[in-house]
Design an enzyme around this catalytic site. Structure first.
Site, PDB file in Angstrom:
ATOM      1  N   ARG A 114      32.911  59.779  48.210  1.00 28.40           N
ATOM      2  CA  ARG A 114      33.179  58.837  49.610  1.00 28.40           C
ATOM      3  C   ARG A 114      32.319  57.619  49.683  1.00 28.40           C
ATOM      4  NH1 ARG A 114      32.422  64.263  52.127  1.00 28.40           N
ATOM      5  NH2 ARG A 114      34.536  65.091  52.490  1.00 28.40           N
ATOM      6  N   LYS A 136      39.783  43.755  47.688  1.00 25.77           N
ATOM      7  CA  LYS A 136      41.297  44.560  47.363  1.00 25.77           C
ATOM      8  C   LYS A 136      40.757  45.433  45.945  1.00 25.77           C
ATOM      9  CE  LYS A 136      45.096  42.257  49.570  1.00 25.77           C
ATOM     10  NZ  LYS A 136      46.208  41.489  49.307  1.00 25.77           N
ATOM     11  N   GLU A 178      46.766  31.407  39.175  1.00 25.16           N
ATOM     12  CA  GLU A 178      46.443  31.690  40.578  1.00 25.16           C
ATOM     13  C   GLU A 178      45.587  30.244  41.113  1.00 25.16           C
ATOM     14  OE1 GLU A 178      46.899  33.902  42.381  1.00 25.16           O
ATOM     15  OE2 GLU A 178      47.458  35.782  41.395  1.00 25.16           O
ATOM     16  N   LYS A 213      39.948  31.009  48.579  1.00 23.24           N
ATOM     17  CA  LYS A 213      40.202  32.381  48.846  1.00 23.24           C
ATOM     18  C   LYS A 213      39.422  32.993  49.956  1.00 23.24           C
ATOM     19  CE  LYS A 213      41.498  36.999  46.973  1.00 23.24           C
ATOM     20  NZ  LYS A 213      41.952  37.657  45.832  1.00 23.24           N
ATOM     21  N   GLU A 223      44.334  41.503  55.788  1.00 25.63           N
ATOM     22  CA  GLU A 223      45.617  41.093  55.498  1.00 25.63           C
ATOM     23  C   GLU A 223      46.540  41.484  56.820  1.00 25.63           C
ATOM     24  OE1 GLU A 223      48.661  41.951  51.990  1.00 25.63           O
ATOM     25  OE2 GLU A 223      46.958  40.848  51.481  1.00 25.63           O
ATOM     26  N   ARG A 227      45.880  36.081  55.784  1.00 28.84           N
ATOM     27  CA  ARG A 227      45.765  36.540  54.274  1.00 28.84           C
ATOM     28  C   ARG A 227      47.031  36.822  53.519  1.00 28.84           C
ATOM     29  NH1 ARG A 227      41.156  40.949  51.962  1.00 28.84           N
ATOM     30  NH2 ARG A 227      41.811  40.690  49.838  1.00 28.84           N
ATOM     31  N   ASN A 231      49.697  35.833  48.933  1.00 30.47           N
ATOM     32  CA  ASN A 231      50.684  36.517  48.110  1.00 30.47           C
ATOM     33  C   ASN A 231      52.010  35.425  47.687  1.00 30.47           C
ATOM     34  OD1 ASN A 231      49.870  39.447  48.239  1.00 30.47           O
ATOM     35  ND2 ASN A 231      50.025  39.110  50.334  1.00 30.47           N
ATOM     36  N   HIS A 234      53.926  35.848  44.882  1.00 35.66           N
ATOM     37  CA  HIS A 234      53.405  37.434  44.200  1.00 35.66           C
ATOM     38  C   HIS A 234      54.896  38.416  44.540  1.00 35.66           C
ATOM     39  CE1 HIS A 234      49.636  35.753  43.607  1.00 35.66           C
ATOM     40  NE2 HIS A 234      49.218  36.931  43.252  1.00 35.66           N
ATOM     41  N   HIS A 238      55.169  39.792  41.128  1.00 42.54           N
ATOM     42  CA  HIS A 238      55.019  41.465  41.049  1.00 42.54           C
ATOM     43  C   HIS A 238      56.144  42.210  40.421  1.00 42.54           C
ATOM     44  CE1 HIS A 238      50.901  41.801  43.232  1.00 42.54           C
ATOM     45  NE2 HIS A 238      50.974  41.386  42.089  1.00 42.54           N
ATOM     46  N   HIS A 255      49.532  38.805  34.294  1.00 35.62           N
ATOM     47  CA  HIS A 255      49.724  38.446  35.751  1.00 35.62           C
ATOM     48  C   HIS A 255      50.147  37.072  35.895  1.00 35.62           C
ATOM     49  CE1 HIS A 255      49.215  38.963  39.956  1.00 35.62           C
ATOM     50  NE2 HIS A 255      48.409  38.132  39.967  1.00 35.62           N
TER      51      HIS A 255
END
Length: 351
Positions: A114, A136, A178, A213, A223, A227, A231, A234, A238, A255
């Site tokens: 946990r 993330k 990026e 960032k 987000e 935020r 993206n 992306h 993506h 990427h």
């Protein structure tokens, strides 16, 4: 070099990173300390990194490198290794690697018992300026990017630019994409400086990108609003990355390579829908094509890529939501795109 403060952790660079790590280990009384590596960081980065810990490591856990191994089966291997080696809730996992490894390692740590402490030590430019920052964590679902995960912050992020010397030029350029994005969404002056320099992988540029960032994440950790601007490029990027990953007859794109294409495409959408000037659009296209080879898309490729958009994480209530630019340095979120514009965007990229 001064550290960068986030909500619950700091990003430390170079000599300060090493000193802070030693201080943290000395005062934290961890029951076990594990380091997660892949075959590349095990060979090129682990020997020098272990010296910083003065032989206080209880286990080295190794996974295979590459986006194709960023899935739940790899997590199972790491969870089982942690368990079999006596990991408990007072253990520490140090993620020594690129974006795939820090994403996966953060998710493993966030869910084992946990939740145990983890530290990110990014070794690629992409992970230094993007993947390891902001909390993330997660893995892919098949070829679909980052569908499983949680937002959970590390204890700290340690950046050692010397590790970039272990990378080939293609990997370094992947991170450059990026960094350019950070300028496009938030800082026109940084974009201008970055696109005209060959020394983008130095400490000053790395720190600037991390700061941009981090400033965005500080305003919106989970987000819900601003935020989302991170993206940009992306949504289509993506989908392109996933499509090339699952296609046996396509060479897998890194990427940053896929996101560079996404930023040209979404730049075109920005011109059509949000007033991005034709001159700025052309500047964006020329900048990315100067560093990244053009990729060929036929009609079937485009059809398959567009079908993948429905899996994007920003979607809600059945809508595909895009981040677009009003101008270089100013981004807007939650934009719906008329379907006829997607093919026009690919046509513009192809020109």
């Amino acid at each position: 070099m001064e550290s960068i403060k986030s909500h619950s952790y700091e990003v430390h660079l170079e000599e300060l990173a090493e000193a802070t790590l030693r201080q943290h280990i000395a005062k934290s009384n961890y029951s076990k300390i594990f380091i997660l590596v892949d075959e590349n960081t095990k060979k090129h980065c682990l020997p020098s990194f272990k010296k910083m810990l003065a032989d206080k490591v209880d286990g080295i856990l190794e996974i295979k490198s590459g986006e194709e191994h960023k899935h739940i089966q790899t997590c199972l291997q790491v969870w089982e290794a942690l368990s079999s080696r006596g990991g408990d809730r007072k253990s520490l996992l140090i993620n020594l690697g690129g974006g795939v490894l820090t994403d996966l390692g953060g998710f493993v740590a966030s869910t084992f018992k946990r939740g145990i402490d983890f530290i990110n030590v990014p070794t690629t430019l992409l992970s230094m300026v993007d993947a390891s920052i902001g909390g993330k964590t997660g893995v892919d679902l098949g070829s679909l990017k980052n569908q499983i995960g949680v937002i959970n912050q590390p204890k700290m992020v340690l950046v050692f630019p010397k590790f970039l010397k272990t990378l080939d030029a293609r990997q370094v350029k992947s991170g450059y994409a990026e960094m350019l994005k950070h300028g496009l969404i938030k800082d026109a002056d940084y974009w201008k400086a970055l696109k005209n320099t060959k020394t983008f992988a130095d400490s000053a540029c790395i720190k600037k990108s991390i700061s941009i960032k981090n400033d965005v994440v500080l305003q919106d950790p989970t987000e819900q609003g601003i935020r989302k601007i991170l993206n940009f490029g992306h949504t289509l990027g993506h989908a392109i990355e996933s499509y090339f990953l699952e296609s046996d007859d396509k060479e897998t794109l890194l990427h940053g390579e896929a996101i560079a294409i996404g930023m040209i495409l979404e730049g075109y959408l920005s011109h059509e829908l949000k007033g991005l000037s034709k001159l700025s659009l052309q500047e964006i296209k020329e900048t990315f094509l100067k560093s990244f080879d053009k990729v060929t898309f036929d009609a079937e490729d485009i059809k398959a890529i567009l079908k993948l958009l429905k899996y994007d994480k920003k979607n809600s209530h059945g809508d595909v939501n895009f981040v677009l630019l009003q101008s270089i340095g100013t981004a807007v979120t939650d934009i719906k795109i008329p379907s006829n514009l997607f093919h026009k965007a690919f046509a513009y990229y192809r020109e």
